[in-house]
Scaffold this active site. Structure first.
Site, mmCIF file in Angstrom:
data_model
loop_
_atom_site.group_PDB
_atom_site.id
_atom_site.type_symbol
_atom_site.label_atom_id
_atom_site.label_comp_id
_atom_site.label_asym_id
_atom_site.label_seq_id
_atom_site.Cartn_x
_atom_site.Cartn_y
_atom_site.Cartn_z
ATOM 1 N N GLU A 1 0.809 -1.204 0.000
ATOM 2 C CA GLU A 1 0.000 0.000 0.000
ATOM 3 C C GLU A 1 0.853 1.270 0.000
ATOM 4 O O GLU A 1 1.958 1.296 0.548
ATOM 5 C CB GLU A 1 -0.931 -0.014 1.215
ATOM 6 N N CYS B 1 3.530 8.281 1.580
ATOM 7 C CA CYS B 1 4.084 7.232 2.439
ATOM 8 C C CYS B 1 4.258 5.973 1.581
ATOM 9 O O CYS B 1 3.290 5.433 1.054
ATOM 10 C CB CYS B 1 3.092 7.008 3.589
ATOM 11 N N CYS C 1 6.759 -7.727 6.545
ATOM 12 C CA CYS C 1 7.971 -7.327 7.279
ATOM 13 C C CYS C 1 8.367 -8.463 8.199
ATOM 14 O O CYS C 1 7.525 -9.096 8.824
ATOM 15 C CB CYS C 1 7.708 -6.067 8.094
ATOM 16 N N CYS D 1 7.201 -6.331 14.982
ATOM 17 C CA CYS D 1 6.901 -5.448 16.119
ATOM 18 C C CYS D 1 5.481 -5.773 16.594
ATOM 19 O O CYS D 1 4.584 -6.021 15.784
ATOM 20 C CB CYS D 1 7.024 -3.977 15.700
ATOM 21 N N CYS E 1 2.151 -3.798 15.229
ATOM 22 C CA CYS E 1 2.134 -3.387 13.818
ATOM 23 C C CYS E 1 1.432 -4.438 12.962
ATOM 24 O O CYS E 1 1.833 -5.606 12.964
ATOM 25 C CB CYS E 1 3.570 -3.184 13.329
ATOM 26 N N CYS F 1 -1.084 4.927 9.876
ATOM 27 C CA CYS F 1 0.154 4.192 10.202
ATOM 28 C C CYS F 1 -0.179 2.875 10.861
ATOM 29 O O CYS F 1 -0.972 2.831 11.796
ATOM 30 C CB CYS F 1 0.946 4.907 11.294
#
Ligand code: SAH
Ligand code: SF4
Length: 383
Positions: A97, A110, A117, A121, A124, A346
Site C-alpha cells: 500500500e 508514504c 515485514c 513489532c 504493527c 500508520c
C-alpha cells in the site's frame, strides 16, 4: 561494445548513472539518459512512442530491449479528508500500500519498501502479515510515479502535489537497502522528482549496521521508531532491540545526523499504547534517554486493528505525555490520524502478503477463535 540485453530492462527503477550506463551499453550517447528520465518521471510516460525528442530509430531500439513498467494498481481510494490510498501488486504476487496525505500545504507520500515485514513489532499490522518479498527499485519509485500521475500535474516538478516522501509504508527499508537507496536517489534527482534531501525521510526500527551504511551513501532525513524508553520494554515491542539495544542504536543515529550537519535532527517516532508505554515514568525515561540526541519527537497514538491486543490512550493521557516532553524542552508533535475511512493510518497497512515466514498463521489462529475469522485478509493469507 554494444550488448543488447536478453530480457527487457525496466527503465523505471534506474538512477541517472545506471541509465547512462544502460544507454552506453546499447551503443547510444549518455545524454539520452536525461531525456528519457524526464519523460518517465516528469511526464509519467510509459510508452517510448510518446518521446518526441527521441528519434524513431532509437525509439524502436528501446521498444525492443527496454520497458517502463510500474507495479499494477489494484485499487485507488480517496478519503473524505483528501487522503489517498493505492493498493499495488508487485512481482512476487503480494500487494502493498501507498498513502498520500495532504496537510498544511504539504503533500506527503508514504511509500512501502517490502511486502510484509520480518521484524514482527508487536503493535504493527504489517508485522503480523509476516514477510514475503523485497520490492525492486522500480516497484518503490513506481509508487511515486503512480501517485504523481494520479494528480495529473505535468510536468511533475512544477506545482507539485507530492512535496515530501516518507519510507514509512509496509516493510523495514533498511532491510532492502540497495533498492530503497536507488529509489530515494531518483526521488531527489532533478531528472526524477526533485524533492529536497530534507523532505525524503527513511524510518527504521533500528537496523544499526545499515544506519551507518546509509550515512555513507545518502543524506536523506532519518526517523527512528523508538516506542519504548528502556531495553526491557523495547525488547517486547520491537524485537530487533534484542540484537541492537538502545545504547548502540542511539549512538548510530547520532553519528548519522552529525554527518548531515546543517542543524538537521533525528525524528523520533513513538507509538503510544495505552497502559504500556504512555505513563509519566516513560516520559521521564525518554527525556533522560534523549538528553543529548538532537531530535524532534513525533507521538503516534496507536491505530487499532483487529485482535492487536492494544488500545489507543485517551486524549488526556496523550496530552499529559506530550506536555512532559515539551516541558523538558523537546519539540513534540502528535500525529493526527488521517484517512481513517480508508484504513490508511500508520500501522494499518496490510496489503495482501503471501507470507513465507508462516508467522501470519499464529495471528490467524487467534482470529479464528472469533466468529470474525472469515475476513478476506485471513482467507487470502491462508490460501
Ligand atoms: N519499518 C519502519 C517503517 C514503517 S512503519 C519502521 O518501523 O520504522 C511506520 C511507523 O508506524 C513506525 O514508527 C511504526 O512503528 C508505526 N506503527 C506501526 N504500527 C502502528 C500502529 N498500529 N499504530 C501506530 N503506529 C504504528
Ligand atoms: Fe516492520 Fe516497521 Fe512494522 Fe516493525 S513497525 S513490523 S519494522 S513495518
Amino acid at each position: 561494445m554494444t550488448t543488447i540485453p536478453a530480457g527487457k530492462v525496466n527503465l523505471l527503477g534506474l538512477t541517472q548513472p545506471e541509465m547512462e550506463r544502460f544507454f552506453e551499453s546499447i551503443g547510444e550517447k549518455r545524454f539520452r539518459a536525461g531525456q528519457v528520465m524526464k519523460w518517465i518521471h516528469h511526464f509519467g510516460v510509459d510508452d517510448f512512442a510518446a518521446m518526441t525528442n527521441v528519434g524513431k530509430a532509437l525509439r524502436e531500439k528501446l521498444e525492443a530491449c527496454a520497458e517502463i513498467r510500474g507495479p499494477e494498481v489494484v485499487s485507488e481510494n480517496i478519503s473524505a479528508d483528501g487522503t489517498r490510498k493505492w493498493v499495488v501488486r508487485v512481482a512476487s504476487g503480494s500487494c502493498v500500500e501507498t498513502v498520500y496525505i495532504p496537510q498544511n500545504g504539504r503533500g506527503t507520500l508514504c511509500v512501502s519498501s517490502q511486502a510484509g515485514c520480518a521484524l514482527d513489532c508487536s503493535f504493527c499490522s504489517t508485522g503480523k502479515q509476516g514477510f514475503n518479498s523485497d520490492l525492486t527499485a522500480a516497484e518503490i519509485i513506481g509508487q511515486v510515479w503512480i501517485a504523481n500521475k494520479s494528480f495529473g500535474t505535468v510536468p511533475a516538478k512544477i506545482d507539485r502535489a507530492i512535496t515530501n516522501v516518507v519510507m514509512m509504508g509496509m516493510g523495514e527499508p533498511l532491510l532492502n537497502f540497495d533498492n530503497v537507496v536507488a529509489a530515494m536517489q531518483i526521488m531527489m534527482d532533478d531528472l526524477g522528482y526533485g524533492i529536497s534531501k530534507r523532505k525524503v525521510t527513511l524510518s527504521t526500527s533500528g537496523v544499526v549496521p545499515m544506519i551507518d551504511k546509509l550515512g555513507e551513501v545518502i543524506d536523506v532525513s532519518l526517523a527512528l521508531s523508538l516506542h519504548a524508553p528502556n531495553d526491557e520494554l523495547r525488547n517486547q515491542l520491537v524485537p530487533i532491540n534484542k540484537k541492537y539495544p538502545l545504547d548502540v542504536l542511539l549512538a548510530a543515529c547520532k553519528r548519522y545526523v552529525a554527518r548531515l550537519g546543517e542543524k538537521r535532527v533525528l525524528t523520533v517516532e513513538y507509538t503510544l499504547l495505552k497502559g504500556v508505554n504512555d505513563q509519566p515514568e516513560h516520559a521521564e525515561q525518554m527525556i533522560a534517554l534523549l538528553a543529548d540526541v538532537p531530535c524532534k519527537i513525533n507521538l503516534i497514538p496507536f491505530n487499532p486493528f483487529p485482535f492487536s491486543g492494544y488500545e489507543r490512550p485517551s486524549n488526556n493521557a496523550i496530552r499529559r505525555f506530550q506536555d512532559l516532553l515539551h516541558k523538558a524542552g523537546h519539540n513534540v508533535t502528535v500525529r493526527t490520524t488521517r484517512g481513517d475511512d480508508i484504513d490508511a493510518a500508520c500501522g494499518q497497512l496490510v496489503g495482501q502478503v503471501m507470507d513465507r515466514t508462516r508467522r501470519s498463521e499464529r495471528y490467524i489462529a487467534v482470529r479464528q477463535l472469533s466468529s470474525e475469522a472469515q475476513t478476506p485478509l485471513a482467507v487470502a493469507n491462508r490460501n
